[in-house]
Motif scaffolding. Sequence first.
Motif, PDB file in Angstrom:
ATOM      1  N   ILE A  99      11.851   7.926 -12.226  1.00  0.00           N
ATOM      2  CA  ILE A  99      12.586   6.940 -12.618  1.00  0.00           C
ATOM      3  C   ILE A  99      13.266   6.019 -11.053  1.00  0.00           C
ATOM      4  O   ILE A  99      12.757   4.733 -11.406  1.00  0.00           O
ATOM      5  N   ALA A 100      13.960   6.716 -10.464  1.00  0.00           N
ATOM      6  CA  ALA A 100      14.828   6.154  -9.204  1.00  0.00           C
ATOM      7  C   ALA A 100      13.274   4.796  -8.352  1.00  0.00           C
ATOM      8  O   ALA A 100      13.378   3.590  -8.283  1.00  0.00           O
ATOM      9  N   VAL A 101      12.499   5.469  -8.044  1.00  0.00           N
ATOM     10  CA  VAL A 101      11.249   5.339  -7.284  1.00  0.00           C
ATOM     11  C   VAL A 101      10.454   3.983  -8.577  1.00  0.00           C
ATOM     12  O   VAL A 101       9.810   2.623  -7.488  1.00  0.00           O
ATOM     13  N   PHE A 102      10.196   4.159  -9.946  1.00  0.00           N
ATOM     14  CA  PHE A 102       9.470   3.024 -10.371  1.00  0.00           C
ATOM     15  C   PHE A 102      11.018   2.120 -10.225  1.00  0.00           C
ATOM     16  O   PHE A 102       9.923   0.750  -9.777  1.00  0.00           O
ATOM     17  N   HIS A 103      11.814   2.222 -10.638  1.00  0.00           N
ATOM     18  CA  HIS A 103      12.826   1.212 -10.364  1.00  0.00           C
ATOM     19  C   HIS A 103      12.549   0.286  -9.062  1.00  0.00           C
ATOM     20  O   HIS A 103      12.789  -1.098  -9.161  1.00  0.00           O
ATOM     21  N   HIS A 104      12.500   0.799  -8.249  1.00  0.00           N
ATOM     22  CA  HIS A 104      12.983   0.470  -6.838  1.00  0.00           C
ATOM     23  C   HIS A 104      11.308  -0.691  -6.980  1.00  0.00           C
ATOM     24  O   HIS A 104      11.427  -1.631  -6.196  1.00  0.00           O
ATOM     25  N   LEU A 105      10.578  -0.273  -7.315  1.00  0.00           N
ATOM     26  CA  LEU A 105       9.099  -1.247  -6.936  1.00  0.00           C
ATOM     27  C   LEU A 105       9.415  -1.957  -8.014  1.00  0.00           C
ATOM     28  O   LEU A 105       8.574  -3.000  -6.928  1.00  0.00           O
ATOM     29  N   VAL A 106       8.940  -2.164  -8.745  1.00  0.00           N
ATOM     30  CA  VAL A 106       9.798  -3.160 -10.617  1.00  0.00           C
ATOM     31  C   VAL A 106      10.158  -3.827  -9.137  1.00  0.00           C
ATOM     32  O   VAL A 106       9.859  -5.053  -9.086  1.00  0.00           O
ATOM     33  N   VAL A 107      11.654  -3.654  -9.529  1.00  0.00           N
ATOM     34  CA  VAL A 107      12.206  -4.678  -8.102  1.00  0.00           C
ATOM     35  C   VAL A 107      11.736  -5.449  -7.450  1.00  0.00           C
ATOM     36  O   VAL A 107      12.357  -6.723  -7.163  1.00  0.00           O
ATOM     37  N   THR A 108      11.582  -4.602  -6.401  1.00  0.00           N
ATOM     38  CA  THR A 108      11.216  -5.402  -5.161  1.00  0.00           C
ATOM     39  C   THR A 108      10.026  -6.360  -5.452  1.00  0.00           C
ATOM     40  O   THR A 108      10.019  -7.036  -4.739  1.00  0.00           O
ATOM     41  N   SER A 109       9.239  -5.880  -6.542  1.00  0.00           N
ATOM     42  CA  SER A 109       7.966  -6.959  -6.373  1.00  0.00           C
ATOM     43  C   SER A 109       8.348  -8.226  -7.461  1.00  0.00           C
ATOM     44  O   SER A 109       7.906  -8.885  -6.735  1.00  0.00           O
ATOM     45  N   PHE A 110       9.326  -8.283  -7.901  1.00  0.00           N
ATOM     46  CA  PHE A 110       9.969  -9.466  -9.211  1.00  0.00           C
ATOM     47  C   PHE A 110      10.991 -10.099  -8.906  1.00  0.00           C
ATOM     48  O   PHE A 110      11.324 -10.989  -8.752  1.00  0.00           O
ATOM     49  N   ILE A 111      12.143  -9.310  -7.950  1.00  0.00           N
ATOM     50  CA  ILE A 111      13.253  -9.503  -8.098  1.00  0.00           C
ATOM     51  C   ILE A 111      13.706  -9.559  -6.190  1.00  0.00           C
ATOM     52  O   ILE A 111      14.433 -10.918  -6.374  1.00  0.00           O
ATOM     53  N   GLY A 112      13.433  -9.094  -5.466  1.00  0.00           N
ATOM     54  CA  GLY A 112      13.490  -9.773  -3.932  1.00  0.00           C
ATOM     55  C   GLY A 112      14.242  -7.352  -3.534  1.00  0.00           C
ATOM     56  O   GLY A 112      15.000  -7.790  -3.994  1.00  0.00           O
ATOM     57  N   THR A 113      13.843  -7.956  -2.216  1.00  0.00           N
ATOM     58  CA  THR A 113      14.359  -6.616  -1.509  1.00  0.00           C
ATOM     59  C   THR A 113      16.047  -6.296  -1.462  1.00  0.00           C
ATOM     60  O   THR A 113      16.270  -5.417  -1.675  1.00  0.00           O
ATOM     61  N   PRO A 116       1.143  -0.424  -0.049  1.00  0.00           N
ATOM     62  CA  PRO A 116       0.151   0.062   0.174  1.00  0.00           C
ATOM     63  C   PRO A 116       0.781   1.365  -0.499  1.00  0.00           C
ATOM     64  O   PRO A 116       0.529   2.193  -0.150  1.00  0.00           O
ATOM     65  N   GLN A 117       1.643   1.002   0.523  1.00  0.00           N
ATOM     66  CA  GLN A 117       2.869   2.561   0.735  1.00  0.00           C
ATOM     67  C   GLN A 117       3.322   2.960   0.097  1.00  0.00           C
ATOM     68  O   GLN A 117       3.328   3.925  -0.768  1.00  0.00           O
ATOM     69  N   ASP A 118       3.980   1.547  -0.942  1.00  0.00           N
ATOM     70  CA  ASP A 118       4.111   1.827  -3.135  1.00  0.00           C
ATOM     71  C   ASP A 118       3.475   2.982  -3.493  1.00  0.00           C
ATOM     72  O   ASP A 118       3.728   3.242  -4.272  1.00  0.00           O
ATOM     73  N   VAL A 119       1.721   1.942  -3.599  1.00  0.00           N
ATOM     74  CA  VAL A 119       0.438   2.507  -4.172  1.00  0.00           C
ATOM     75  C   VAL A 119       0.825   4.899  -3.899  1.00  0.00           C
ATOM     76  O   VAL A 119       0.658   5.000  -4.945  1.00  0.00           O
ATOM     77  N   LEU A 120       0.971   4.149  -2.413  1.00  0.00           N
ATOM     78  CA  LEU A 120       0.746   6.181  -2.258  1.00  0.00           C
ATOM     79  C   LEU A 120       1.772   6.846  -2.719  1.00  0.00           C
ATOM     80  O   LEU A 120       1.643   7.966  -2.806  1.00  0.00           O
ATOM     81  N   ARG A 121       3.074   6.087  -2.739  1.00  0.00           N
ATOM     82  CA  ARG A 121       3.845   6.868  -3.056  1.00  0.00           C
ATOM     83  C   ARG A 121       4.077   6.849  -4.418  1.00  0.00           C
ATOM     84  O   ARG A 121       4.079   8.431  -4.587  1.00  0.00           O
ATOM     85  N   VAL A 122       3.359   6.026  -5.640  1.00  0.00           N
ATOM     86  CA  VAL A 122       3.466   6.548  -7.006  1.00  0.00           C
ATOM     87  C   VAL A 122       1.675   7.887  -7.147  1.00  0.00           C
ATOM     88  O   VAL A 122       2.063   8.242  -7.590  1.00  0.00           O
ATOM     89  N   VAL A 123       0.979   7.230  -6.166  1.00  0.00           N
ATOM     90  CA  VAL A 123      -0.372   8.364  -5.734  1.00  0.00           C
ATOM     91  C   VAL A 123       0.887  10.327  -6.123  1.00  0.00           C
ATOM     92  O   VAL A 123      -0.007  11.285  -6.665  1.00  0.00           O
ATOM     93  N   VAL A 124       1.297  10.216  -4.789  1.00  0.00           N
ATOM     94  CA  VAL A 124       1.718  10.982  -3.990  1.00  0.00           C
ATOM     95  C   VAL A 124       2.937  11.886  -6.071  1.00  0.00           C
ATOM     96  O   VAL A 124       2.926  12.837  -6.169  1.00  0.00           O
ATOM     97  N   GLY A 125       3.367  10.866  -6.219  1.00  0.00           N
ATOM     98  CA  GLY A 125       4.394  11.989  -7.660  1.00  0.00           C
ATOM     99  C   GLY A 125       3.282  12.402  -8.328  1.00  0.00           C
ATOM    100  O   GLY A 125       4.290  12.957  -9.369  1.00  0.00           O
ATOM    101  N   ILE A 126       2.526  11.213  -8.787  1.00  0.00           N
ATOM    102  CA  ILE A 126       1.582  11.768  -9.820  1.00  0.00           C
ATOM    103  C   ILE A 126       0.969  13.198  -9.755  1.00  0.00           C
ATOM    104  O   ILE A 126       1.093  14.351 -10.455  1.00  0.00           O
ATOM    105  N   ALA A 127       0.607  13.542  -8.013  1.00  0.00           N
ATOM    106  CA  ALA A 127       0.065  14.701  -7.659  1.00  0.00           C
ATOM    107  C   ALA A 127       0.939  15.379  -7.506  1.00  0.00           C
ATOM    108  O   ALA A 127       0.773  16.928  -8.415  1.00  0.00           O
TER     109      ALA A 127
END
Length: 630
Positions: free
Chosen positions: A138-152, A8-19
Amino acid sequence: MLLLGFEPQDVLRVVVGIALGLLTFYRRELSCNRDYHPDEYDETLFGNSEHGPSVHDRDRDTANSLQLRDDHGSQSIDPLIERVIPRRKSSSSLLTAASYHEEVMDVIPEKNNEDPTEELLESAGFFLSGGPFLHMAIAVFHHLVVTSFIGTHSSVSSLLCWFTKLNNTHLFHSKAPHQEKPITQTPESSRAGDEETEQTKHHVYSVAWNAGTEYFSSISSKLDRSNGRIINRQRSGGGISRIKNRSKSTGNLQQCLSDDHSRAVFREMVAMKKLDVTLLPSDAQVVIFSYLPPADVLAFMCTNKAGKKLLDDGDTIVDERGDDSGSVPLKNVDTALLIWKSLFQRDYSWVLSDWDIGIEAFQRSMANYESYQQRPQPNPKAGKVFRHILSTIVDSEHSTLQLRSVIATSSSIHPTTSMKEFYFIFSETWLNYTIAGCNSPEKCFIGLHGHVFNISNFVEAHPGSTETLLLQSGRDATVFFESMGHSLGARRLALGMCAVVNGECTRWNVSGGEELCGPFKLGASGPTCGLIKPNSISLDVKRNIPGFLIPRKRSMPRTQGALHRIRERLRREEEFELVNAARWGNESLGRNGMFGGVHVYYDPFRGWQMWYTDRDFNIVYLSTRSVCTK
Ligand code: HEM
């Protein structure tokens, strides 16, 4: 999103970013769409877009005109003068200095007087324009994708990596530390005939280079630390701001040596055998010291007896020369002389061998050579120093003087017996010596704040009258220049006429950048010491920055450090010689026999000399001794 594995906090970050992005876009539309109306400028001076060039056009023109150079390499200011002065003169016969000042100040773009509010708005606009946001997104997006699919774990490292990349962009630019390449070949080694000697020499120079590099990098790190301490103590109100002010162009080491602690650190380093330069072979020592500014060589000399013995050639010179061939056998006692000779060659000799005004001065010194030779020799040591100085000048790569015969037969005409002393005397007296008598409209040179300016193209357009300039030129005129309270515009105008820059009288850190000085500046001709040709690369970047060559406002003349004793001695002698010369002028020439007055200067080869402009506007040079003994 949750289905895709996002927290959920990732989602929040994306929303804040878009805003934030939307807000940025909206804010930019509102705030950055402003434009200045030409009416805000005085149209009588600048015209508007319909009737004349805009202020931006003018700024561009001015910048171009300041870049123009004449055939002699000095910058031509004609277009600027033509545009400013004749126009005023034609519009009003009363050209006052104040109106000229206003106009010059207006024509020359002033970068530093921007409204601070505008600056603030501009930077806010940049921040909100999405520049930093894009990198962050870009950094946050990269982070989110890697968190979800590759590992912490890998995500953290990738985020670090991204931020490191960010650090290297223009936003967080950090300069790589200064690194020097090791010496591979030296002029001396290339000259050597047989291979073995060459290898040995090469080895010696590599050893010298490595020892030097190690030596100075260790000094640098220690100085860094002690600098840190100085700053901390200053922050905590440690009352040593006096030390900070003392920082000169070559003064980092000196500045730190003013601190008791740093002095102890430096002594300790010299005491460590591994870093002891005094134990190296003498040609290696010459190479090492020829990479240092004179202030640091002096600082080294003051650390212990070995340093003093190594670098002080005052008492140790013994003339070993049996023949007149000019070749001097290399002995230990000669090391100091050779070190100061190499420093002189690096810092000053080009002025006498490559600069036409300096060549003329040197030829004047040599013109009376015969008569000097017949004088009784006060000190045989002086002859040796003089031969070395001559060989320095004649050996110069582009030398136009053929003085080998002079060297071969020379005896003592030079008053000093020490190369070190000669180096410092020359550094103090070169200006008045070289430009003495250059006060005609065709060849007009003037000294300001330690530098020489070629004002030949400007002298007739000078708002403070041609005669005023002619009267004061041919010597250092800083005091007169400052007493007239010249404006910033006048100071900027002078920058384009600079003919010789004195590295020691410049402010390398005026733009707030790093200070290029002290042991950090390794390189054969460091920009901070000696005289620099105005077209040198190291100057090109900075020379047009106000305050770099000439102070921005009325100031005391700039002087170089560590020369108080010599400067004081020369000042006292000059006062005495001036009184004598003036008395002689009044008695022998009378009030109408000359234009201006009798001026004196110190010729480092012959001692005190004088010159004046006679009734027919010819320059007459005389030795003060010859007129005073009459
Ligand atoms: C490179 C050297 C020089 C340049 C570029 C220069 C330039 C100027 C300029 C642009 C002005 C107009 C006023 C201003 O903007 O401040 C001016 C005025 C003047 N300058 Fe110079 N100047 C130089 C050297 C000197 C020197 C050495 C003197 C010697 C005393 C001198 C004496 C004067 C005088 C008397 C005025 C008139 C001041 C007034 O009426 O208020 N200038 N100069």
